[in-house]
Motif scaffolding. Structure first.
Motif, short mmCIF file in Angstrom:
data_model
loop_
_atom_site.label_atom_id
_atom_site.label_comp_id
_atom_site.label_asym_id
_atom_site.label_seq_id
_atom_site.Cartn_x
_atom_site.Cartn_y
_atom_site.Cartn_z
N GLU A 373 0.83 -1.21 0.00
CA GLU A 373 0.00 0.00 0.00
C GLU A 373 0.86 1.26 0.00
N ALA A 374 1.91 1.25 0.84
CA ALA A 374 2.80 2.42 0.91
C ALA A 374 3.47 2.69 -0.43
N ARG A 375 3.90 1.62 -1.07
CA ARG A 375 4.54 1.81 -2.38
C ARG A 375 3.56 2.38 -3.40
N SER A 376 2.32 1.89 -3.39
CA SER A 376 1.32 2.40 -4.33
C SER A 376 1.01 3.87 -4.03
N ILE A 377 0.89 4.21 -2.75
CA ILE A 377 0.61 5.60 -2.37
C ILE A 377 1.75 6.51 -2.83
N ASN A 378 2.98 6.11 -2.52
CA ASN A 378 4.12 6.94 -2.89
C ASN A 378 4.26 7.07 -4.39
N ARG A 379 3.93 5.99 -5.11
CA ARG A 379 4.03 6.04 -6.56
C ARG A 379 3.02 7.03 -7.13
N SER A 380 1.78 6.99 -6.65
CA SER A 380 0.76 7.90 -7.18
C SER A 380 1.07 9.35 -6.80
N LEU A 381 1.64 9.56 -5.60
CA LEU A 381 2.01 10.92 -5.22
C LEU A 381 3.20 11.42 -6.03
N THR A 382 4.08 10.50 -6.43
CA THR A 382 5.17 10.89 -7.32
C THR A 382 4.64 11.36 -8.66
N VAL A 383 3.64 10.64 -9.20
CA VAL A 383 3.02 11.06 -10.46
C VAL A 383 2.35 12.41 -10.27
N LEU A 384 1.68 12.60 -9.13
CA LEU A 384 1.05 13.89 -8.85
C LEU A 384 2.09 15.00 -8.86
N GLY A 385 3.26 14.74 -8.28
CA GLY A 385 4.32 15.74 -8.30
C GLY A 385 4.79 16.05 -9.71
N ARG A 386 4.90 15.02 -10.56
CA ARG A 386 5.30 15.24 -11.95
C ARG A 386 4.24 16.04 -12.70
N VAL A 387 2.98 15.76 -12.44
CA VAL A 387 1.89 16.51 -13.08
C VAL A 387 1.95 17.98 -12.67
N VAL A 388 2.15 18.22 -11.38
CA VAL A 388 2.24 19.60 -10.90
C VAL A 388 3.41 20.32 -11.55
N SER A 389 4.55 19.64 -11.64
CA SER A 389 5.73 20.25 -12.28
C SER A 389 5.47 20.57 -13.74
N ALA A 390 4.81 19.65 -14.45
CA ALA A 390 4.52 19.88 -15.87
C ALA A 390 3.52 21.02 -16.05
N LEU A 391 2.52 21.08 -15.20
CA LEU A 391 1.54 22.16 -15.29
C LEU A 391 2.18 23.51 -15.01
N ALA A 392 3.10 23.55 -14.05
CA ALA A 392 3.79 24.80 -13.76
C ALA A 392 4.67 25.22 -14.94
N ASP A 393 5.32 24.24 -15.59
CA ASP A 393 6.16 24.56 -16.75
C ASP A 393 5.35 24.95 -17.97
N ARG A 394 4.10 24.50 -18.02
CA ARG A 394 3.28 24.76 -19.21
C ARG A 394 3.03 26.24 -19.41
N ALA A 395 3.10 27.04 -18.33
CA ALA A 395 2.91 28.48 -18.49
C ALA A 395 4.03 29.09 -19.34
N ARG A 396 5.23 28.51 -19.27
CA ARG A 396 6.36 29.00 -20.08
C ARG A 396 6.49 28.25 -21.39
N ARG A 397 6.15 26.96 -21.35
CA ARG A 397 6.26 26.13 -22.56
C ARG A 397 4.91 25.47 -22.80
N PRO A 398 4.07 26.08 -23.65
CA PRO A 398 2.69 25.60 -23.82
C PRO A 398 2.60 24.15 -24.29
N GLY A 399 3.62 23.64 -24.96
CA GLY A 399 3.54 22.29 -25.48
C GLY A 399 3.97 21.21 -24.50
N THR A 400 4.20 21.58 -23.26
CA THR A 400 4.67 20.61 -22.26
C THR A 400 3.65 19.49 -22.07
N HIS A 401 4.13 18.25 -22.12
CA HIS A 401 3.24 17.10 -21.89
C HIS A 401 2.96 16.95 -20.40
#
Length: 505
Positions: A373-401
């Motif tokens: 369970e801990a591994r699954s939680i940490n994995r999903s929160l890691t993805v959440l962190g990557r999504v947040v980072s990409a969304l923040a970068d999208r303001a400067r680079r609109p094509g960011t995935h």
């Protein structure tokens, strides 16, 4: 005086200082029509490169032009007739930016929980302190310098639940009733107070009906929601006899995401559910999810209790009641009213998201099933962190995935994270020194979220009743005729009076 070039499009109006010409250009999407005289080939080349991408979205167009002119500052064009001239009918750059880039930052609050009994017995000073109403200071003995971060609001250990609700929950209720989607996330390490913030002691005094002081966000949100709906309905019915009172329809769903499986907490026997894209109303939805109509805050509280009993929790060395899944409690509000032959329907959603806490396995002592369970939680929160980072970068680079699909959590909540939503995040931290590393991670995550910009719109449909509109038009025509006749009579009476005065003299 600096010469300048003005580039015009239906969406752009600005000047480029220190450019070699001072002529007006009109950019029609992807073409430029320059003046005949005084225009060089280098100017035309620059303008063509500036306007070649104007068919993209408005913010992208602004950024394309900024890049093509080498980052020169943009200024509003001066009035062609001097400072005393009337304002130009063409919009300024500032107004265009406001109209075209209606992006809103995600609101981020930090809440520091009180020290636990075990933590108070430690001789070490708390690692977290506040500096004013918006600044957090983290003092980690393992770091040479303190970490200082500012947010929209910070709450100290003594902050009551009502204060947190007024800053976070109340605006979300108002947005929801106005037709906007809204979301509140509780984020932080395990044992940092997320579930206390979202649920707390969801109790009322049986005699007075007052909420318990430790009652969390959920019950407070629904009590305020239904109170405002009753008030709005009463005001609407009393305001005008020609307008119908607003009718509200409220329904609730409650899901958990456990080990990347989505389960209906209000119908757990239905098994894992699929998350689909492109539902009837657009966007992502959970297939076969049950929705339950509610007519009062008490109904909503009962569903919240029922669903919470089905949520997976376990005791760890860091938290006696550790949530082993993410939960999403969703309220869907539909408001319908009719005024002047027009039927207006607003539909909005309010998500209350209690995220499972990140944890270090060495500290939590997780083994076997809890380890998975801990591994699954940490994995999903890691993805959440990557999504947040990409969304923040999208303001400067609109094509960011943005990797929404890498996790059920981010896929399900992609609109709340970076789309049509007014979103708030409460980052919960513990002041204990031995959790300084986790606290720093939470603060860095919260700082990343502050850089996200969403575009929220009112979800509204208008339908016209042709017969009612014709009747209204006829009524207005009669009113105009009456006013014209009255004005004609007044004019005739005034003429007669003037004639009488002249005759008497």
């Amino acid at each position: 005086m600096n010469a300048h070039v003005e580039i015009w499009d239906e969406d752009l109006a600005f000047k480029i200082p220190n450019s070699p010409s001072n002529y007006l250009f009109r950019a029609a999407r992807a073409s430029v029509t320059p003046p005949v005289r005084g225009f060089t080939a280098s100017n035309l080349s620059m303008l063509r490169s500036s306007t070649s991408k104007l068919s993209a979205g408005r913010p992208e167009r602004l950024r394309s032009v900024r890049r093509s002119v080498g980052g020169l500052p943009l200024e509003a064009p001066p009035s062609p007739c001097g400072s005393d001239a009337a304002p130009s009918p063409c919009p300024s750059l500032t107004s265009l930016a406001d109209d075209s880039d209606e992006m809103e930052a995600v609101r981020v609050m930090v809440r520091v929980r009180p020290l636990s009994g075990r933590e108070r017995s430690s001789t070490a000073a708390p690692a977290v302190s506040l500096s004013g109403p918006r600044t957090v200071v983290l003092t980690d003995p393992l770091r040479a310098e303190s970490v200082v971060r500012s947010y929209d609001r910070v709450f100290g250990p003594e902050a009551p639940q009502e204060e947190v609700f007024q800053a976070v929950g109340l605006p979300a209720v108002e947005h929801c009733l106005a037709g906007f989607n809204a979301a509140i996330f509780a984020y932080g390490q395990t044992g940092a107070g997320k579930t206390h913030t979202m649920q707390g002691r969801a109790e009322t005094d049986p005699e007075t009906g007052a909420l318990h002081a430790d009652c969390g966000m959920t019950l407070r949100v629904f009590r305020e929601l239904f109170a405002k709906m009753r008030g709005a309905a009463a005001e609407g019915s009393a305001a005008s006899a020609s307008s119908s009172a607003t009718e509200y329809d409220v329904s609730i769903s409650f899901v958990e995401i456990y080990n990347e499986e989505v389960t209906d907490l209000l119908s757990p026997s239905s098994g894992p559910l699929a998350v689909r894209d492109g539902g009837p109303g657009g966007g992502v939805f959970v297939q076969d999810l049950s929705w339950h109509a509610v007519r009062s805050a008490a109904d909503a509280l009962e569903l919240a209790r029922r669903g919470s009993e089905n949520r997976r929790i376990a005791a760890t060395q860091m938290n006696e009641r550790s949530s082993r899944s993410h939960s999403v409690f969703t309220c869907r509000v539909t408001a319908a009213e009719r005024a002047g032959g027009v039927a207006v329907t607003r539909a909005s959603k309010l998500h209350l998201i209690d995220l499972a806490g990140s944890e270090r396995v060495a500290r939590s002592g997780a083994e076997g099933q809890q380890l998975a369970e801990a591994r699954s939680i940490n994995r999903s929160l890691t993805v959440l962190g990557r999504v947040v980072s990409a969304l923040a970068d999208r303001a400067r680079r609109p094509g960011t995935h943005v990797p929404y699909r890498d996790s059920r959590l981010t896929f399900l909540l992609q609109d709340s994270l970076g789309g049509n939503s007014r979103t708030a995040v409460v980052a919960c931290v513990t002041p204990a020194v031995d959790s300084a590393a986790e606290t720093l991670g939470t603060l860095l995550f919260a700082s990343g979220v502050k850089r996200i910009r969403n575009r929220a719109v009112v979800n509204e449909d208008r339908a016209c009743d042709v017969a009612s509109l014709r009747a209204e038009n006829a009524r207005l025509a009669r009113l105009v005729a009456e006013l014209q006749a009255r004005a004609s009579d007044n004019e005739g009476a005034r003429s007669d009076a003037e004639g009488a005065v002249l005759a008497s003299t």
